[in-house]
Design a protein around this motif. Structure first.
Motif, PDB file in Angstrom:
ATOM      1  N   CYS A  74       0.876  -0.931   0.087  1.00  0.00           N
ATOM      2  CA  CYS A  74      -0.075  -0.029  -0.101  1.00  0.00           C
ATOM      3  C   CYS A  74       0.857   1.349  -0.090  1.00  0.00           C
ATOM      4  CB  CYS A  74      -0.875  -0.006   1.043  1.00  0.00           C
ATOM      5  SG  CYS A  74      -0.092   0.137   2.747  1.00  0.00           S
ATOM      6  N   GLY A 100      -4.185   1.126   3.146  1.00  0.00           N
ATOM      7  CA  GLY A 100      -3.893   2.141   4.096  1.00  0.00           C
ATOM      8  C   GLY A 100      -2.655   3.032   3.466  1.00  0.00           C
ATOM      9  N   THR A 101      -1.678   3.464   4.422  1.00  0.00           N
ATOM     10  CA  THR A 101      -0.500   4.107   4.215  1.00  0.00           C
ATOM     11  C   THR A 101       0.682   3.654   4.789  1.00  0.00           C
ATOM     12  OG1 THR A 101      -0.678   5.666   5.891  1.00  0.00           O
ATOM     13  CG2 THR A 101      -2.073   6.179   4.013  1.00  0.00           C
ATOM     14  N   THR A 135      -8.770   2.904   4.214  1.00  0.00           N
ATOM     15  CA  THR A 135      -7.623   3.382   5.120  1.00  0.00           C
ATOM     16  C   THR A 135      -7.780   2.663   6.506  1.00  0.00           C
ATOM     17  OG1 THR A 135      -9.041   4.925   6.427  1.00  0.00           O
ATOM     18  CG2 THR A 135      -7.831   5.701   4.243  1.00  0.00           C
ATOM     19  N   SER A 136      -6.843   2.839   7.244  1.00  0.00           N
ATOM     20  CA  SER A 136      -6.261   1.951   8.455  1.00  0.00           C
ATOM     21  C   SER A 136      -7.588   2.198   9.571  1.00  0.00           C
ATOM     22  CB  SER A 136      -5.189   2.344   9.293  1.00  0.00           C
ATOM     23  OG  SER A 136      -4.992   3.684   9.602  1.00  0.00           O
ATOM     24  N   GLY A 143     -11.784   0.852   6.039  1.00  0.00           N
ATOM     25  CA  GLY A 143     -11.269  -0.025   5.047  1.00  0.00           C
ATOM     26  C   GLY A 143     -12.146  -1.176   4.795  1.00  0.00           C
ATOM     27  N   THR A 179     -12.184   3.985  -1.790  1.00  0.00           N
ATOM     28  CA  THR A 179     -12.313   4.340  -0.160  1.00  0.00           C
ATOM     29  C   THR A 179     -13.295   3.512   0.219  1.00  0.00           C
ATOM     30  OG1 THR A 179     -14.043   5.874  -0.622  1.00  0.00           O
ATOM     31  CG2 THR A 179     -11.689   6.808  -0.622  1.00  0.00           C
TER      32      THR A 179
END
Length: 260
Positions: free
Chosen positions: A28, A78-79, A132-133, A136, A178
């Motif tokens: 990711c 996520g990132t 995202t965390s 998700g 998203t």
């Protein structure tokens, strides 16, 4: 492979190689700050996490970054500083079985979620993911062995819950977007010698899945676990195109742009 390639919107360029060659890992992030974890290394599932620094064009790895549980084919979203991985498979010296484990990354270490916060048994690996965390999704993939599923599970930052089913069951599908505007595309229709790859696309609006524009080429196993996109754009890299009897690897890139 350990190779890394970067796409600038027009062409590909080679970048620094990863520290270890692997397949079926999860990833990711962005070109500036990417993450890759798990996968299949030296005959077994891996716990290794590697972090990419785009400005320095370098990957780094440290034992403190290792996953708590190794996984072959995890789904990651996520990132680099806030990621979640879930599902996948144990391999090698372990009994080859799909797992429902789930962990969260804070940029330096993974924390295992409690058993009550693991995935349901409805999705256990080789699935698409987005978000995202703290918000998700995971969708499609394997269920309790080689079968494939249409199930969706939603992550709210603390727990997983069941969402509405996709229109088509699939595994080895990709995803982007998203938790309230996600896409899944391609994948394989079944398991065994008769499986075929798909070109169908579905979009998720936070509640339901609906059909969307088909891929140009039927592909599965495409850029698995390493999908880049926003609420409107995304792309799928490579994959396997297969009818009921024969498969061909693809080097193509298929891009998606929604008008509104």
């Amino acid at each position: 492979l350990a190779t890394t390639k970067y796409h600038d919107g027009n062409s590909w360029a080679a970048k620094a190689s990863m520290s270890s060659a692997r397949d079926s890992s999860g990833g990711c992030g962005t070109f500036a700050d990417a993450l890759d974890c798990g996968g299949f290394i030296s005959g077994d599932e891996s716990q290794t996490t590697e972090l990419y620094d785009g400005s320095a064009n370098s990957w780094s790895t440290a034992s403190s970054n290792n996953m708590v549980v190794g996984s072959y084919g995890p789904t990651v979203f996520g990132t680099q500083s806030a990621a979640v991985w879930c599902g996948g498979k144990k391999f090698g010296g372990d009994a080859a079985t799909f797992i429902t484990n789930s962990e969260q990354f804070n940029g330096s270490a993974w924390t295992a979620h409690s058993a009550t916060n693991d995935l349901d048994t409805g999705i256990e690996g080789n699935a698409g993911g987005a978000g995202t965390s703290s918000a998700g999704l995971i969708f499609g993939g394997n269920i309790s062995g080689p079968a494939h599923t249409d199930k969706t599970q939603i992550w709210n930052g603390t727990t997983w819950s069941s969402g509405n089913d996709m229109g088509t069951a699939r595994r080895y599908n990709s995803g982007f977007g998203t938790s309230t505007r996600a896409w899944t595309q391609g994948g394989t229709s079944a398991h065994g010698s008769s499986y075929i790859t798909l070109n169908t696309t579905e979009t998720f609006d936070g509640t339901n899945w609906a059909s969307d524009t088909n891929l140009n080429t039927n592909v599965g196993l495409q850029s698995h676990g390493c999908h880049v996109g926003s609420a409107r754009t995304g792309f799928v890299v490579g994959g396997l195109e297969r009818d009921a009897t024969d498969g061909t690897g693809q080097a193509i890139i298929q891009t998606y742009q929604r008008a509104s």
